[in-house]
Design a protein around this motif. Structure first.
Motif, short mmCIF file in Angstrom:
data_model
loop_
_atom_site.label_atom_id
_atom_site.label_comp_id
_atom_site.label_asym_id
_atom_site.label_seq_id
_atom_site.Cartn_x
_atom_site.Cartn_y
_atom_site.Cartn_z
N ALA A 94 0.82 -1.21 -0.18
CA ALA A 94 -0.05 0.24 -0.10
C ALA A 94 0.81 1.24 -0.07
CB ALA A 94 -0.98 -0.05 1.09
N ALA A 151 3.97 -3.69 5.34
CA ALA A 151 4.07 -3.13 6.69
C ALA A 151 4.26 -4.09 7.68
CB ALA A 151 2.45 -2.46 6.97
N ILE A 170 3.61 3.09 3.68
CA ILE A 170 3.86 2.17 4.69
C ILE A 170 5.33 2.26 4.92
CG2 ILE A 170 2.34 0.47 4.10
CD1 ILE A 170 4.44 -1.11 2.51
N GLY A 171 5.99 3.12 4.50
CA GLY A 171 7.43 3.37 4.67
C GLY A 171 8.43 3.00 3.64
#
Lengths: 483, 211
Positions: free
Chosen positions: B57, B180, B60-61
């Motif tokens: 997604a 994530a 999420i980093g």
């Protein structure tokens, strides 16, 4: 001084740009109209236009355009500048009916001989360059301006380097070789003179008395007995060049060939002036529509990422830009103009600097991207010292110099910010479920954009969101994504 | 009469015989995450090759995974281009991560075609050390072109793509799925030229600090 003179018999038509084999340029005086240049293999220059129309009904005529001739001469002079810094040019009008104008360009090559490695090497280089220039002409080399012009007009390309050789060269030439007024020519013939040698053998004082001092002054200048002082040509501060197309060009690919020639001339101009440019303008003229109404020009303003003088690079930028430009109407003529010049950084050989070539490649890449995608699409980012998130950044032109590090606002005290900014903020239908990390931002009354917001960090399905609640309207907004 | 059996050196000199050891010469840039670098061949993002990242997604980093390297590259005088990012990169956040903003080029074309063209041009030209791109749908042909362009320009290309595209074949040198995890990301290295597929948990301190 050693002058190289170029005699350009077809200059009037060459200056107009691209012309076909059945185009001519005509001169006009009162009701008389005659051919000056063009269609050389079919029509002798000086032929009456009525005669031409009868014999060759397919020939099309254009009027002379003095301004185009001056522009073309500027371009040619800029090219010739590499062979010597002293330039003189002249486009003489003929005072007679059926007379032909004469375009002459002189360059003093005497001081450049060593640079090119001798006269032969210089002339070989000159001939090769001139063949590329799109002009037709003959050259003559002599120590005086007038002698060089006579040699060029006659097509005697053997260089004469010393003044003492001149009388021997002129001895056997017919009188008609000298550009004398017809009245003087006739008078000299009437007294039985036929060669220049016979004329030069006569005493100067009676000649001056009979034909005026200007006549003997000319002879003295021809042979270098008296100095010939003329104003030297200086390149103009601005560049402007118009180029007429042979027909109507409907696709931008058809413009590339004339543009290649135009950028090459511009490159010569920039080299001669020892400068470069970062912006220039190409105007496409569409002529008149079928209804006779003039159509608006298409103006292309082009920018380079760094100052340049290289014709290839200018052409590349033009090509990218034209490649994505649908022509609104067929193009009749092109005009290339540059007003502001910036000296390009000289490539200084730094022993340890390996990034120099990199910067060049970088500039070219950015130019290419901007030319195709537009300057708005290709940018850099900058910071602004403002606490409001939407005002703390700006888009910067990539060719602008980077801001000094001291001017950058300090971000040390600022809480972490998300990588993506949603601009403008997106209204949320309801308050987010899980919120954490509180930060209050307010103020801005001084410029009419006052904010009162509480920022939180939220999470939806693993994605980190930066949301705020407007304290006045109690509405929630999404303002960023932690990525 | 049968031909004599070729010697080993003769076999090895044949152009159609490739050896694993010569194949695995990979230059890479450390990603700045030690646990990830240990699993990647060459110890980081491959230079002159295409890397595909498939975050499950957005947000999420995925950027935290690449930013340490981008920061180091720009600080060393290198250049980075971002082509068609999904949102506006927030300048203060980039500066906080240590990215030198004057070395960053942001390309936001109006059309998808423009983005693909720009990506290939930047990759091929080479003055950018890294290109981060968010292309839409990509076919085999575009991916192959990007891979060749990255090789020609010795550029590191990182493509952020839709998770669904992970199932498609791709000529990319490195393909990673990102999921994530609390305080970090799980990186699933499912294709990796010159290495073996693996999965690794990467801690992202920036995420942990705010979350």
């Amino acid at each position: 001084m050693l002058w190289l003179c170029l005699h350009l018999p077809q200059f009037a038509i060459e200056a107009l740009g691209e012309q076909g084999p059945d185009h001519v340029v005509t001169g006009r005086r009162g009701a008389r109209r005659w051919v000056i240049a063009g269609a050389v293999d079919r029509i002798a220059p000086g032929t009456d236009w009525g005669t031409v129309q009868t014999l060759h009904p397919d020939i099309r005529a254009a009027e002379r355009r003095p301004r185009a001739e001056r522009e073309a001469m500027t371009a040619l002079a800029a090219w010739a500048y590499r062979y010597g810094s002293e330039l003189v040019w002249e486009i003489t009008e003929s005072e007679l009916d059926y007379g032909l104008p004469c375009a002459l360009l002189w360059v003093d090559i005497g001081s450049s001989l060593k640079l090119f490695g001798g006269l032969d090497a210089l002339l070989a280089d000159f001939d090769a360059g001139f063949a590329d220039s799109g002009h037709v002409g003959q050259r003559g080399v002599a120590p005086t301006l007038e002698a060089a012009a006579v040699l060029a007009r006659l097509g005697l390309s053997r260089p004469i380097c010393d003044v003492t050789e001149l009388p021997a060269v002129f001895d056997s030439l017919p009188l008609a070789a000298l550009p004398l007024a017809p009245k003087v020519q006739d008078a000299l013939k009437a007294v039985g003179l036929s060669t220049v040698g016979e004329l030069l053998a006569l005493p100067a004082a009676p000649l001056a008395k009979r034909h005026g001092p200007a006549f003997t002054l000319y002879l003295d200048r021809l042979l270098g007995r008296r100095p010939d002082v003329r104003p030297r040509y200086r390149l103009p501060p601005k560049y402007q060049r118009r180029f007429d197309l042979l027909g109507e060009v409907e696709h931008s690919e058809g413009l590339l060939f004339p543009l290649q020639r135009m950028t090459r001339e511009l490159g010569h101009f920039l080299k001669a002036r020892d400068t470069g440019l970062q912006a220039f303008r190409l105007t496409l003229n569409h002529g008149r529509a079928s209804g006779g109404k003039p159509q608006p020009d298409t103006v292309l303003d082009l920018r380079l990422a760094s100052p340049a003088r290289d014709a290839e690079r200018l052409l590349r930028v033009l090509r990218e830009r034209l490649g994505r430009l649908p022509l609104p109407a067929p193009v009749r003529s092109l005009r290339l103009a540059a007003e502001q010049f910036i000296e390009p950084p000289t490539g200084q050989g730094d022993l340890f600097d390996s990034h120099a070539g990199d910067d060049e490649a970088w500039s070219q890449l950015v130019e290419k991207l901007i030319a195709r995608l537009g300057a708005d699409a290709v940018t850099a980012l900058g910071l602004i010292a403002d606490h409001r998130p939407e005002r703390s950044w700006r888009l910067r032109a990539c060719d602008a110099p980077p801001p000094s590090p001291s001017a950058a606002p300090s971000l040390a005290e600022l809480p972490p910010r998300p990588i993506w900014l949603i601009d403008p903020p997106k209204p949320l239908p309801a308050a987010p479920a899980r919120i954490a990390g509180f930060e209050r931002l307010e103020g801005g009354w001084w410029d009419g954009d006052d904010i009162q917001r509480d920022y939180y960090r939220s999470e939806v399905q693993g994605s980190g969101l930066w949301v705020y609640r407007d304290r006045r309207s109690e509405a929630w907004f999404l303002h960023g994504v932690w990525a | 009469m049968t031909a004599p059996a070729p010697t080993l050196s003769e076999v090895l000199s044949r152009p159609d015989v490739w050896r694993g050891s010569s194949f695995a010469r990979i230059t890479a840039e450390p990603s700045g995450h030690a646990e990830l670098d240990r699993k990647l061949p060459g110890g980081g993002w491959p230079v002159g090759a295409l890397t595909e990242l498939f975050p499950e997604a957005q947000g999420i980093g995925e950027m935290q995974l690449v930013l340490p390297w981008i920061a180091r590259l720009t600080q060393a005088g290198g250049r980075v281009a971002m082509v068609d990012p999904p949102h506006l990169p927030f300048a203060p956040a980039l500066a906080q991560s240590g990215v030198v903003l004057s070395r960053l080029l942001l390309v936001r074309p109006q059309s998808e075609d423009g983005g693909l063209w720009a990506t290939e041009q930047i990759l091929r030209a080479g003055p950018c050390g890294a290109v981060l791109a968010w292309p839409g749908r990509l076919g085999q042909v575009e991916l192959k072109r990007f891979q060749l362009a990255a090789e020609a320009g010795k550029t590191t290309a990182l493509m952020f793509r839709e998770p669904a595209a992970a199932a498609e074949f791709s000529p990319a040198a490195l393909r990673l799925k990102l999921a994530a995890r609390p305080g970090g990301l799980r990186v699933d290295i499912f294709k990796c030229r010159g290495g073996t597929p693996a999965a690794v948990d990467v801690l992202l301190p920036a995420l942990a600090a705010n979350g």
